[in-house]
Design a protein around this motif. Structure first.
Motif, PDB file in Angstrom:
ATOM      1  N   SER A  25      -7.962  -3.279   7.597  1.00 51.82           N
ATOM      2  CA  SER A  25      -7.270  -2.950   6.344  1.00 51.82           C
ATOM      3  C   SER A  25      -8.185  -2.356   5.285  1.00 51.82           C
ATOM      4  O   SER A  25      -7.729  -1.611   4.428  1.00 51.82           O
ATOM      5  N   GLU A  29      -5.782   3.230   5.197  1.00 47.39           N
ATOM      6  CA  GLU A  29      -4.739   3.137   4.168  1.00 47.39           C
ATOM      7  C   GLU A  29      -3.415   2.619   4.715  1.00 47.39           C
ATOM      8  O   GLU A  29      -2.712   1.852   4.065  1.00 47.39           O
ATOM      9  N   SER A  30      -3.051   3.036   5.918  1.00 48.21           N
ATOM     10  CA  SER A  30      -1.795   2.590   6.518  1.00 48.21           C
ATOM     11  C   SER A  30      -1.822   1.083   6.779  1.00 48.21           C
ATOM     12  O   SER A  30      -0.862   0.369   6.487  1.00 48.21           O
ATOM     13  N   SER A  33      -1.671  -0.811   3.499  1.00 45.87           N
ATOM     14  CA  SER A  33      -0.299  -0.860   2.995  1.00 45.87           C
ATOM     15  C   SER A  33       0.512  -1.944   3.711  1.00 45.87           C
ATOM     16  O   SER A  33       1.230  -2.718   3.070  1.00 45.87           O
ATOM     17  N   GLN A  34       0.380  -2.009   5.027  1.00 44.55           N
ATOM     18  CA  GLN A  34       1.084  -3.043   5.794  1.00 44.55           C
ATOM     19  C   GLN A  34       0.612  -4.430   5.385  1.00 44.55           C
ATOM     20  O   GLN A  34       1.417  -5.343   5.200  1.00 44.55           O
ATOM     21  N   ASN A  36      -0.750  -5.311   2.515  1.00 40.44           N
ATOM     22  CA  ASN A  36      -0.247  -5.612   1.164  1.00 40.44           C
ATOM     23  C   ASN A  36       1.214  -6.044   1.190  1.00 40.44           C
ATOM     24  O   ASN A  36       1.613  -6.939   0.448  1.00 40.44           O
ATOM     25  N   ASP A  37       2.011  -5.400   2.034  1.00 43.43           N
ATOM     26  CA  ASP A  37       3.418  -5.788   2.154  1.00 43.43           C
ATOM     27  C   ASP A  37       3.545  -7.232   2.625  1.00 43.43           C
ATOM     28  O   ASP A  37       4.334  -8.016   2.081  1.00 43.43           O
ATOM     29  N   SER A  68      -3.272  -4.660  -3.827  1.00 40.47           N
ATOM     30  CA  SER A  68      -2.308  -4.582  -4.925  1.00 40.47           C
ATOM     31  C   SER A  68      -1.456  -5.854  -5.000  1.00 40.47           C
ATOM     32  O   SER A  68      -1.088  -6.291  -6.094  1.00 40.47           O
TER      33      SER A  68
END
Length: 108
Positions: A25, A29-30, A33-34, A36-37, A68
């Protein structure tokens, strides 16, 4: 994973939630993002225990300051990063990113 233990007189519980973040991670970036979700969903899940203490123990596989979901959760005032808090008290948290066999950080 979620476990809880009785506290006080046994009428309250302390919730412990463990999560191991998606490997890679910090450099993809992908995947970030996963990750962070998922972390955001964990904070939402943990928020249902607002009247009881919750410890989220994790290796996010990314600097929490770059997550984030963590930044947003901490900014609400309802969550704290205890590793960072310990720095404010001049205590140094243990490194969690070191190869303890060789004593060297993984990412040099």
């Amino acid at each position: 994973m979620h476990a809880s233990v009785p506290i006080a007189q046994g009428d309250r519980r302390c919730h412990i939630i463990a999560y191991y973040g998606i490997s890679g991670s910090s450099s993809n970036e992908s995947l970030l993002s996963q990750n962070n979700d998922i972390v955001g969903e964990i904070f939402c899940y943990a928020s249902q225990y607002d009247s009881e203490p919750v410890l989220l123990c994790s290796d996010l596989n990314v600097d929490p300051a770059k997550s984030s979901a963590v930044v947003q959760a901490v900014s609400t005032g309802g969550w704290a990063d205890l590793a960072i808090e310990s720095l404010l008290d001049d205590r140094v948290p243990s490194s969690t990113f070191c190869n303890h066999a060789g004593g060297k950080p993984w990412a040099e």
